[in-house]
Design a protein around this motif. Structure first.
Motif, PDB file in Angstrom:
ATOM      1  N   SER A   1       0.839  -1.189   0.000  1.00 39.22           N
ATOM      2  CA  SER A   1       0.000   0.000   0.000  1.00 39.22           C
ATOM      3  C   SER A   1       0.878   1.245   0.000  1.00 39.22           C
ATOM      4  N   ALA A   2       0.292   2.334  -0.456  1.00 40.03           N
ATOM      5  CA  ALA A   2       1.010   3.605  -0.522  1.00 40.03           C
ATOM      6  C   ALA A   2       0.096   4.726  -0.078  1.00 40.03           C
ATOM      7  N   ASN A   3       0.700   5.698   0.533  1.00 38.90           N
ATOM      8  CA  ASN A   3       0.005   6.907   0.930  1.00 38.90           C
ATOM      9  C   ASN A   3       0.353   8.001  -0.071  1.00 38.90           C
ATOM     10  N   ILE A   4      -0.616   8.803  -0.462  1.00 43.93           N
ATOM     11  CA  ILE A   4      -0.414   9.870  -1.436  1.00 43.93           C
ATOM     12  C   ILE A   4      -0.603  11.215  -0.737  1.00 43.93           C
ATOM     13  N   GLU A   5       0.328  12.121  -0.990  1.00 44.94           N
ATOM     14  CA  GLU A   5       0.229  13.482  -0.467  1.00 44.94           C
ATOM     15  C   GLU A   5       0.282  14.470  -1.624  1.00 44.94           C
TER      16      GLU A   5
ATOM     17  N   ILE B   1       2.523  18.647  -7.505  1.00 48.97           N
ATOM     18  CA  ILE B   1       2.614  17.222  -7.806  1.00 48.97           C
ATOM     19  C   ILE B   1       1.963  16.407  -6.699  1.00 48.97           C
ATOM     20  N   LEU B   2       1.690  15.163  -7.008  1.00 48.49           N
ATOM     21  CA  LEU B   2       1.284  14.181  -6.023  1.00 48.49           C
ATOM     22  C   LEU B   2       2.536  13.374  -5.682  1.00 48.49           C
ATOM     23  N   PHE B   3       2.739  13.110  -4.421  1.00 53.31           N
ATOM     24  CA  PHE B   3       3.919  12.402  -3.956  1.00 53.31           C
ATOM     25  C   PHE B   3       3.470  11.197  -3.146  1.00 53.31           C
TER      26      PHE B   3
ATOM     27  N   THR C   1       9.523   5.568  -3.295  1.00 51.43           N
ATOM     28  CA  THR C   1       8.649   6.720  -3.494  1.00 51.43           C
ATOM     29  C   THR C   1       8.345   6.894  -4.978  1.00 51.43           C
ATOM     30  N   PHE C   2       7.371   7.724  -5.254  1.00 50.51           N
ATOM     31  CA  PHE C   2       6.988   8.028  -6.628  1.00 50.51           C
ATOM     32  C   PHE C   2       6.282   9.377  -6.651  1.00 50.51           C
ATOM     33  N   LYS C   3       6.209   9.974  -7.839  1.00 53.69           N
ATOM     34  CA  LYS C   3       5.491  11.242  -7.974  1.00 53.69           C
ATOM     35  C   LYS C   3       4.712  11.242  -9.278  1.00 53.69           C
ATOM     36  N   ALA C   4       3.724  12.107  -9.335  1.00 53.92           N
ATOM     37  CA  ALA C   4       2.846  12.154 -10.506  1.00 53.92           C
ATOM     38  C   ALA C   4       2.102  13.481 -10.539  1.00 53.92           C
ATOM     39  N   GLN C   5       1.448  13.719 -11.674  1.00 47.46           N
ATOM     40  CA  GLN C   5       0.642  14.927 -11.851  1.00 47.46           C
ATOM     41  C   GLN C   5      -0.852  14.678 -11.600  1.00 47.46           C
ATOM     42  N   THR C   6      -1.302  13.419 -11.830  1.00 42.87           N
ATOM     43  CA  THR C   6      -2.724  13.087 -11.684  1.00 42.87           C
ATOM     44  C   THR C   6      -2.871  11.831 -10.831  1.00 42.87           C
ATOM     45  N   ILE C   7      -4.079  11.574 -10.392  1.00 39.80           N
ATOM     46  CA  ILE C   7      -4.362  10.362  -9.619  1.00 39.80           C
ATOM     47  C   ILE C   7      -4.093   9.126 -10.473  1.00 39.80           C
ATOM     48  N   GLU C   8      -4.526   9.149 -11.716  1.00 39.90           N
ATOM     49  CA  GLU C   8      -4.310   8.011 -12.618  1.00 39.90           C
ATOM     50  C   GLU C   8      -2.807   7.748 -12.793  1.00 39.90           C
ATOM     51  N   GLU C   9      -2.056   8.805 -13.014  1.00 44.31           N
ATOM     52  CA  GLU C   9      -0.609   8.670 -13.172  1.00 44.31           C
ATOM     53  C   GLU C   9       0.033   8.181 -11.869  1.00 44.31           C
ATOM     54  N   ALA C  10      -0.458   8.640 -10.731  1.00 47.57           N
ATOM     55  CA  ALA C  10       0.069   8.191  -9.438  1.00 47.57           C
ATOM     56  C   ALA C  10      -0.141   6.691  -9.267  1.00 47.57           C
ATOM     57  N   SER C  11      -1.302   6.208  -9.662  1.00 42.26           N
ATOM     58  CA  SER C  11      -1.578   4.771  -9.585  1.00 42.26           C
ATOM     59  C   SER C  11      -0.608   3.986 -10.467  1.00 42.26           C
ATOM     60  N   GLU C  12      -0.395   4.468 -11.679  1.00 40.57           N
ATOM     61  CA  GLU C  12       0.534   3.809 -12.603  1.00 40.57           C
ATOM     62  C   GLU C  12       1.959   3.832 -12.059  1.00 40.57           C
ATOM     63  N   GLU C  13       2.388   4.963 -11.526  1.00 45.00           N
ATOM     64  CA  GLU C  13       3.742   5.092 -10.991  1.00 45.00           C
ATOM     65  C   GLU C  13       3.936   4.222  -9.744  1.00 45.00           C
TER      66      GLU C  13
END
Length: 68
Positions: free
Chosen positions: A8-12, A19-21, A32-44
């Motif tokens: 599991s991962a927590n998103i901030e 960004i989403l981290f 860790t991972f980062k993204a611009q959107t929720i969909e991208e965060a899930s993929e990352e």
């Protein structure tokens, strides 16, 4: 919270960087991972888990899961 393959991962939200981290919570190692959107965060997040598991396999080690 996101889950994938038993991890599991927590998103901030970092509003300053816009960004989403995310950070994987179920392991002692830091992933860790980062993204611009929720969909991208899930993929990352999924890519990060797959990469982590592959790295552990290359090293011949089990993933360093947190003890319950």
């Amino acid at each position: 919270m996101m889950t994938y393959k038993g991890y599991s991962a927590n998103i901030e939200v970092d509003s300053e960087a816009e960004i989403l981290f995310g950070r994987v919570l179920d392991i002692n190692d830091v992933v860790t991972f980062k993204a611009q959107t929720i969909e991208e965060a899930s993929e990352e997040f999924q890519k990060s888990i797959d990469d982590y598991l592959e790295f552990c396999q290359v090293l011949g080690q089990e993933p360093d899961r947190l003890s319950n």
